[in-house]
Design a protein around this motif. Sequence first.
Motif: not given
Length: 320
Positions: A52, A87-88
């Motif tokens: 990311v 990413q999250h």
Amino acid sequence: MSKFLSTLQQDISEPHLASLVCAILDITAVIAERVSHGALGDTLGATTQENVQGEVQKNLDVIANDLLVSTLLSHSAVRAIASEEEQHTVAGTAGAPYIVAFDPLDGSNNIDINAQIGTIFTILKARDDVPDASDEQFFQTGSQQVCAGYVLYGPYTTLVITTGKRVHEATLDRSAEEFILSKSPVVLPAGVRDFSANMANLFYWAPKMQQYMTSLIQPAPASERFNMRWQGAMVGDVHRILTRGGAFIYPSDSKDPAQPAKLRLLYEAFPMAMLVEAAGGCGYSETQPLLEMTLTSLHQRTPVFLGDKKLVEDCFKAAS
Ligand code: P6P
């Protein structure tokens, strides 16, 4: 129970947190073993993927991340995790008390040259006012961390950990696959003229920072001279500073106007600031104490001044 765990449990009375910390110790001992294989294992080299951050993932980045993610998401005390490589936020056990953020392998550019690398982690209380898998779980202030630490995969493997009161250091006994207490408390030696900075960035720093950093390397009487060390891995530089003193200096720079800072607030600056402050040093960005900052984006970056109080305060003045 080992002397280290009994020492640690003097600071960690809450049983879910103690269990979670033990799980992190166990999985980092596995990572240490994988790291030790070098060219004989499957850990060297790079993948064809970018993370990311837009950085090419090394095989060991992926291996370390997968081991930590699978261990933590299956742990009953972990509601969610955040990783440099994800990413999250990823949801774990619904309603669990803690969330964990980590850099699974800090300094991964050092893997193929057999230089220092490590895992950095921070533990916070889960939030009940936002969904389990939302990034907002981690939108907390640095001072809200309940535990922070790193595992340095050096010539020997060292764990350094704190709950904010004291800092403990333990060394991995590979045969027993157990961390043995090696120093407690860890206290940052004050007044040492050492610093860690990537001086190749000198002319990209703000003028006052250039002036301050240049002042550190001016000719001076032997007793006033500074020495510089740069490991290329925050975990290695911070460990040296906690052991020998000095300061870690990573100012903002003009190399990429879209990204003036490099180090990540959540899983690099926050845990390292908690450790350094508990050891008697201090940690600042260019505008405020790091532990007074509140996260607003999972992978946000910040300038970092960490270590000896006098040196960090001088950096902060130069940046102001
Ligand atoms: P530079 C590693 O990539 C890292 O995030 C830190 O661990 C380290 O201190 C820094 O970046 C190294 O930065 O300027 O040497 O590329």
